[in-house]
Design an enzyme around this catalytic site. Structure first.
Site, PDB file in Angstrom:
ATOM      1  N   ASP A 124      52.943  -3.040  23.864  1.00 29.72           N
ATOM      2  CA  ASP A 124      51.846  -2.304  24.381  1.00 29.72           C
ATOM      3  C   ASP A 124      50.942  -3.062  25.169  1.00 29.72           C
ATOM      4  N   CYS A 178      63.460  17.475  16.287  1.00 31.97           N
ATOM      5  CA  CYS A 178      62.135  18.312  15.725  1.00 31.97           C
ATOM      6  C   CYS A 178      62.535  19.679  15.719  1.00 31.97           C
ATOM      7  N   CYS A 181      60.232  22.677  14.552  1.00 36.12           N
ATOM      8  CA  CYS A 181      58.712  22.374  13.963  1.00 36.12           C
ATOM      9  C   CYS A 181      57.893  22.107  15.099  1.00 36.12           C
ATOM     10  N   CYS A 184      52.897  19.084  14.417  1.00 37.69           N
ATOM     11  CA  CYS A 184      51.816  18.251  15.259  1.00 37.69           C
ATOM     12  C   CYS A 184      50.983  18.600  16.074  1.00 37.69           C
ATOM     13  N   CYS A 188      46.827  18.791  15.838  1.00 43.23           N
ATOM     14  CA  CYS A 188      45.747  18.074  16.590  1.00 43.23           C
ATOM     15  C   CYS A 188      44.641  18.765  16.686  1.00 43.23           C
ATOM     16  N   CYS A 203      42.516  13.377  23.708  1.00 46.67           N
ATOM     17  CA  CYS A 203      42.819  12.764  22.578  1.00 46.67           C
ATOM     18  C   CYS A 203      41.965  12.131  21.899  1.00 46.67           C
ATOM     19  N   CYS A 230      43.548   7.856  15.841  1.00 49.34           N
ATOM     20  CA  CYS A 230      43.735   9.355  14.969  1.00 49.34           C
ATOM     21  C   CYS A 230      45.306   9.207  14.697  1.00 49.34           C
ATOM     22  N   CYS A 233      48.408  13.816  14.134  1.00 49.38           N
ATOM     23  CA  CYS A 233      49.876  14.522  14.836  1.00 49.38           C
ATOM     24  C   CYS A 233      50.961  13.706  13.989  1.00 49.38           C
ATOM     25  N   CYS A 237      53.885  15.141  10.133  1.00 49.64           N
ATOM     26  CA  CYS A 237      55.473  15.047  10.403  1.00 49.64           C
ATOM     27  C   CYS A 237      56.171  14.950   9.364  1.00 49.64           C
TER      28      CYS A 237
HETATM   29  C1  B12 Z   1      48.285   4.777  27.350  1.00 50.81           C
HETATM   30  C2  B12 Z   1      48.859   4.882  25.940  1.00 50.81           C
HETATM   31  C3  B12 Z   1      48.020   5.558  24.974  1.00 50.81           C
HETATM   32  C4  B12 Z   1      47.103   6.635  25.702  1.00 50.81           C
HETATM   33  C5  B12 Z   1      47.565   7.765  26.084  1.00 50.81           C
HETATM   34  C6  B12 Z   1      48.654   8.445  25.120  1.00 50.81           C
HETATM   35  C7  B12 Z   1      49.965   9.019  26.225  1.00 50.81           C
HETATM   36  N1  B12 Z   1      50.123  10.326  26.183  1.00 50.81           N
HETATM   37  O1  B12 Z   1      50.878   8.358  26.329  1.00 50.81           O
HETATM   38  C8  B12 Z   1      46.086   6.846  24.349  1.00 50.81           C
HETATM   39  C9  B12 Z   1      44.973   5.932  24.068  1.00 50.81           C
HETATM   40  C10 B12 Z   1      45.466   8.419  24.243  1.00 50.81           C
HETATM   41  C11 B12 Z   1      47.196   6.437  23.200  1.00 50.81           C
HETATM   42  C12 B12 Z   1      47.408   7.137  21.869  1.00 50.81           C
HETATM   43  C13 B12 Z   1      47.941   6.651  21.165  1.00 50.81           C
HETATM   44  N2  B12 Z   1      49.121   5.670  21.072  1.00 50.81           N
HETATM   45 CO1  B12 Z   1      49.477   4.629  22.632  1.00 50.81          CO
HETATM   46  N3  B12 Z   1      50.063   3.902  24.317  1.00 50.81           N
HETATM   47  C14 B12 Z   1      49.670   3.990  25.442  1.00 50.81           C
HETATM   48  C15 B12 Z   1      50.701   3.239  26.516  1.00 50.81           C
HETATM   49  C16 B12 Z   1      50.060   1.883  26.578  1.00 50.81           C
HETATM   50  C17 B12 Z   1      51.351   3.840  27.738  1.00 50.81           C
HETATM   51  C18 B12 Z   1      51.815   5.168  27.257  1.00 50.81           C
HETATM   52  C19 B12 Z   1      52.336   6.142  28.387  1.00 50.81           C
HETATM   53  O2  B12 Z   1      52.579   5.386  29.606  1.00 50.81           O
HETATM   54  N4  B12 Z   1      51.832   7.400  28.593  1.00 50.81           N
HETATM   55  C20 B12 Z   1      51.954   8.230  29.493  1.00 50.81           C
HETATM   56  C21 B12 Z   1      53.514   9.067  29.256  1.00 50.81           C
HETATM   57  C22 B12 Z   1      53.543  10.157  30.269  1.00 50.81           C
HETATM   58  O3  B12 Z   1      54.552   8.337  29.376  1.00 50.81           O
HETATM   59  P1  B12 Z   1      55.483   8.034  28.137  1.00 50.81           P
HETATM   60  O4  B12 Z   1      54.594   8.421  26.711  1.00 50.81           O
HETATM   61  O5  B12 Z   1      55.892   6.509  28.241  1.00 50.81           O
HETATM   62  O6  B12 Z   1      56.449   8.939  28.486  1.00 50.81           O
HETATM   63  C23 B12 Z   1      57.816   8.520  28.971  1.00 50.81           C
HETATM   64  C24 B12 Z   1      58.715   9.281  28.001  1.00 50.81           C
HETATM   65  O7  B12 Z   1      58.067   9.878  26.941  1.00 50.81           O
HETATM   66  C25 B12 Z   1      59.736  10.141  28.836  1.00 50.81           C
HETATM   67  N5  B12 Z   1      59.864  11.718  28.388  1.00 50.81           N
HETATM   68  C26 B12 Z   1      58.738  12.608  28.136  1.00 50.81           C
HETATM   69  N6  B12 Z   1      59.595  13.398  27.899  1.00 50.81           N
HETATM   70  C27 B12 Z   1      60.988  13.195  27.565  1.00 50.81           C
HETATM   71  C28 B12 Z   1      62.018  13.801  26.978  1.00 50.81           C
HETATM   72  C29 B12 Z   1      63.214  13.272  26.808  1.00 50.81           C
HETATM   73  C30 B12 Z   1      64.407  13.992  26.383  1.00 50.81           C
HETATM   74  C31 B12 Z   1      63.238  11.861  27.270  1.00 50.81           C
HETATM   75  C32 B12 Z   1      64.713  11.034  27.157  1.00 50.81           C
HETATM   76  C33 B12 Z   1      62.434  11.117  27.947  1.00 50.81           C
HETATM   77  C34 B12 Z   1      61.059  11.796  28.061  1.00 50.81           C
HETATM   78  O8  B12 Z   1      59.033  10.400  29.995  1.00 50.81           O
HETATM   79  C35 B12 Z   1      57.788   9.545  30.277  1.00 50.81           C
HETATM   80  C36 B12 Z   1      57.864   8.485  31.413  1.00 50.81           C
HETATM   81  O9  B12 Z   1      58.758   7.513  31.148  1.00 50.81           O
HETATM   82  C37 B12 Z   1      51.804   2.972  25.350  1.00 50.81           C
HETATM   83  C38 B12 Z   1      52.668   1.600  25.522  1.00 50.81           C
HETATM   84  C39 B12 Z   1      53.645   1.383  26.668  1.00 50.81           C
HETATM   85  N7  B12 Z   1      53.359   0.323  27.387  1.00 50.81           N
HETATM   86  O10 B12 Z   1      54.419   2.410  26.830  1.00 50.81           O
HETATM   87  C40 B12 Z   1      51.249   2.980  24.066  1.00 50.81           C
HETATM   88  C41 B12 Z   1      52.018   3.839  22.804  1.00 50.81           C
HETATM   89  C42 B12 Z   1      52.830   4.839  23.288  1.00 50.81           C
HETATM   90  N8  B12 Z   1      50.987   3.965  21.690  1.00 50.81           N
HETATM   91  C43 B12 Z   1      51.307   3.951  20.560  1.00 50.81           C
HETATM   92  C44 B12 Z   1      50.409   4.538  19.460  1.00 50.81           C
HETATM   93  C45 B12 Z   1      50.854   3.936  18.154  1.00 50.81           C
HETATM   94  C46 B12 Z   1      49.425   5.390  19.801  1.00 50.81           C
HETATM   95  C47 B12 Z   1      48.676   6.176  18.586  1.00 50.81           C
HETATM   96  C48 B12 Z   1      49.565   6.816  17.651  1.00 50.81           C
HETATM   97  C49 B12 Z   1      47.640   5.375  18.218  1.00 50.81           C
HETATM   98  C50 B12 Z   1      46.714   5.999  17.161  1.00 50.81           C
HETATM   99  N9  B12 Z   1      47.068   6.054  15.897  1.00 50.81           N
HETATM  100  O11 B12 Z   1      45.436   6.292  17.447  1.00 50.81           O
HETATM  101  C51 B12 Z   1      48.167   7.355  19.497  1.00 50.81           C
HETATM  102  C52 B12 Z   1      48.968   8.445  19.647  1.00 50.81           C
HETATM  103  C53 B12 Z   1      48.729   9.725  20.528  1.00 50.81           C
HETATM  104  C54 B12 Z   1      50.049  10.527  21.044  1.00 50.81           C
HETATM  105  N10 B12 Z   1      50.170  11.566  20.172  1.00 50.81           N
HETATM  106  O12 B12 Z   1      50.679   9.992  21.978  1.00 50.81           O
HETATM  107  C55 B12 Z   1      52.705   3.193  20.316  1.00 50.81           C
HETATM  108  C56 B12 Z   1      53.733   4.427  20.037  1.00 50.81           C
HETATM  109  C57 B12 Z   1      54.717   4.070  18.794  1.00 50.81           C
HETATM  110  C58 B12 Z   1      55.798   5.081  18.743  1.00 50.81           C
HETATM  111  N11 B12 Z   1      56.256   5.225  17.414  1.00 50.81           N
HETATM  112  O13 B12 Z   1      55.903   5.860  19.462  1.00 50.81           O
HETATM  113  C59 B12 Z   1      52.768   2.690  21.755  1.00 50.81           C
HETATM  114  C60 B12 Z   1      54.211   2.612  22.199  1.00 50.81           C
HETATM  115  C61 B12 Z   1      52.355   1.304  21.832  1.00 50.81           C
HETATM  116  C62 B12 Z   1      53.292   0.274  21.135  1.00 50.81           C
HETATM  117  N12 B12 Z   1      53.972  -0.820  21.715  1.00 50.81           N
HETATM  118  O14 B12 Z   1      53.528   0.432  19.875  1.00 50.81           O
HETATM  119  N13 B12 Z   1      48.194   5.767  23.612  1.00 50.81           N
HETATM  120  S1  SF4 Z   2      55.536  17.006  13.459  1.00 58.22           S
HETATM  121 FE1  SF4 Z   2      57.458  15.409  13.867  1.00 58.22          FE
HETATM  122  S2  SF4 Z   2      59.359  16.975  13.447  1.00 58.22           S
HETATM  123 FE2  SF4 Z   2      57.337  18.170  13.904  1.00 58.22          FE
HETATM  124  S3  SF4 Z   2      57.612  18.616  15.977  1.00 58.22           S
HETATM  125 FE3  SF4 Z   2      55.894  17.136  15.550  1.00 58.22          FE
HETATM  126  S4  SF4 Z   2      57.208  15.247  15.947  1.00 58.22           S
HETATM  127 FE4  SF4 Z   2      58.577  16.944  15.827  1.00 58.22          FE
HETATM  128  S1  SF4 Z   3      46.357  11.296  18.136  1.00 55.26           S
HETATM  129 FE1  SF4 Z   3      47.432  13.026  18.163  1.00 55.26          FE
HETATM  130  S2  SF4 Z   3      46.569  14.645  16.653  1.00 55.26           S
HETATM  131 FE2  SF4 Z   3      44.979  12.805  17.027  1.00 55.26          FE
HETATM  132  S3  SF4 Z   3      43.931  13.840  19.044  1.00 55.26           S
HETATM  133 FE3  SF4 Z   3      45.600  12.502  19.898  1.00 55.26          FE
HETATM  134  S4  SF4 Z   3      47.370  13.994  20.351  1.00 55.26           S
HETATM  135 FE4  SF4 Z   3      45.860  14.966  18.747  1.00 55.26          FE
END
Ligand code: B12
Ligand code: SF4
Ligand code: SF4
Length: 304
Positions: A124, A178, A181, A184, A188, A203, A230, A233, A237
């Site tokens: 992260d 998924c 379903c 999530c 939200c 978010c 939060c 979501c 699940c």
């Molecule tokens: C910025 C960030 C946030 C931001 C923005 C959220 C977001 N939309 O990404 C905020 C502050 C809101 C946030 C919140 C949370 N985060 Co955060 N966050 C990050 C961070 C630093 C970057 C994510 C990012 O680049 N997002 C932008 C999106 C567009 O990029 P992406 O998610 O990487 O998407 C890629 C893939 O998903 C892919 N993709 C999209 N669709 C598809 C479909 C297919 C088929 C495939 C193959 C690929 C694919 O393409 C994208 C580009 O590469 C990462 C750590 C990291 N360096 O990756 C942690 C990370 C994603 N966060 C994490 C966590 C735990 C959370 C929270 C749960 C924390 C909480 N409980 O409050 C929430 C969950 C929110 C949510 N539902 O996403 C964990 C996730 C663990 C996991 N099991 O996935 C990470 C990985 C940190 C870690 N190292 O553990 N986060």
């Molecule tokens: S709640 Fe879990 S299984 Fe259902 S759509 Fe969301 S990520 Fe997928």
């Molecule tokens: S962490 Fe998930 S449920 Fe909570 S506001 Fe962000 S996207 Fe919505």
């Protein structure tokens, strides 16, 4: 030789408490997802994400000669340990995971160096698309909540990444499970989830942790009990339901009893000294006392 390196790092990761390891090739098309997300402004004011874009798209800029990305999961608690009102995201209930995992990643770096690799390790904290590489490395799939979901263990885990110059045996991605379903998206509180990612501008995790500006009224109205982060979501699940074969999690990630019982009213009135003694070494300290107080006040000031 490279199979031996993989076995060695797998063995060491297991001994250090990581729950799974998968490996993806470093040079791989990540698709337009991140660029589009940034172009639409979904990163809110997290401008560092724009600065990281070139490195995120090209791991060679992070580690010249990189060949493989090793992705790891480290489980955190599934239970919400708060007994007082005010919800704290499960990942943030115990010690700061950046520090906890940094030492473990340094050990794995050393193991890989023995096989001639050069590494950079992150959790992260660096310009690596951790969810993308975790899915590509076969650890799970990207759910509609945007998170990496595992068939055993769901999404309650940290991701950590090791970029290495070693060419290791790669894993295959797994199908998305998924199905139909949409729990999530429906759960939200701010309708932030679309197209398998969340819009940070809506978010609650962003607004209660990262935001440098005051919460807008519509988000404040949807804040509910969320004090820090939060999990809405993830709580709904089906893949996060407890399983009989769940292993106990690292006790460093459990919530200390004094914090579990503090009400939002008490948190809103903490002194800087009390804040330090309660939260030093935890992720919550990062946001600082004024932000925590504003979050707590947002819960307590709701019309009854
Ligand atoms: C910025 C960030 C946030 C931001 C923005 C959220 C977001 N939309 O990404 C905020 C502050 C809101 C946030 C919140 C949370 N985060 Co955060 N966050 C990050 C961070 C630093 C970057 C994510 C990012 O680049 N997002 C932008 C999106 C567009 O990029 P992406 O998610 O990487 O998407 C890629 C893939 O998903 C892919 N993709 C999209 N669709 C598809 C479909 C297919 C088929 C495939 C193959 C690929 C694919 O393409 C994208 C580009 O590469 C990462 C750590 C990291 N360096 O990756 C942690 C990370 C994603 N966060 C994490 C966590 C735990 C959370 C929270 C749960 C924390 C909480 N409980 O409050 C929430 C969950 C929110 C949510 N539902 O996403 C964990 C996730 C663990 C996991 N099991 O996935 C990470 C990985 C940190 C870690 N190292 O553990 N986060
Ligand atoms: S709640 Fe879990 S299984 Fe259902 S759509 Fe969301 S990520 Fe997928
Ligand atoms: S962490 Fe998930 S449920 Fe909570 S506001 Fe962000 S996207 Fe919505």
């Amino acid at each position: 030789m490279m199979q031996a390196a993989r076995q060695a790092v797998e063995y060491a990761a297991h001994a250090l408490g990581f729950s799974a390891l998968g490996i993806a090739p470093a040079q791989i098309d990540q698709g337009p997802g991140l660029q589009n997300w940034l172009a639409e402004g979904q990163h809110a004011d997290m401008e560092w994400m724009v600065r990281h874009l070139p490195a995120r798209m090209n791991p060679e800029l992070v580690l010249p000669g990189v060949r493989s990305v090793i992705m790891l999961t480290y489980d955190y608690p599934r239970a919400d340990s708060r007994c007082a009102p005010g919800k704290v995201a499960r990942y943030a209930q115990g010690e700061d995971y950046h520090k906890l995992l940094a030492g473990k990643l340094a050990d794995l770096d050393e193991t890989l160096s023995f096989y001639g690799g050069q590494q950079r390790c992150f959790t992260d904290s660096g310009p690596v698309s951790e969810r993308f590489f975790a899915a590509r490395a076969g650890l799970g799939w990207i759910g509609r909540n945007g998170l990496l979901v595992r068939p055993r263990g769901g999404s309650y885990c940290f991701l950590a990444s090791i970029l290495t110059t070693l060419e290791l045996p790669y894993d295959s991605p797994m199908p998305n499970r998924c199905g139909t379903c949409r729990r999530c998206e429906q759960a939200c509180p701010t309708a932030a989830l679309h197209d398998r990612t969340c819009d940070a501008r809506r978010c609650l995790s962003y607004w209660t942790i990262e935001a440098k500006q005051e919460m807008p009224p519509d988000i404040r109205a949807a804040q509910g009990e969320h004090l820090y982060g939060c999990d809405a979501c993830q709580e709904v699940c089906p893949w996060n339901r407890p399983r009989p074969d769940d292993k106990p999690v690292d006790p460093h990630l459990l919530m200390p009893a004094p914090f579990a019982a503090l009400s939002p009213q008490v948190l809103a009135e903490l002194s800087p000294t009390e804040f330090e003694s309660l939260f030093a070494g935890t992720p919550i300290r990062r946001i600082g006392l004024p932000h925590l107080q504003a979050n707590a006040a947002g819960i307590t000031n709701k019309p009854g």
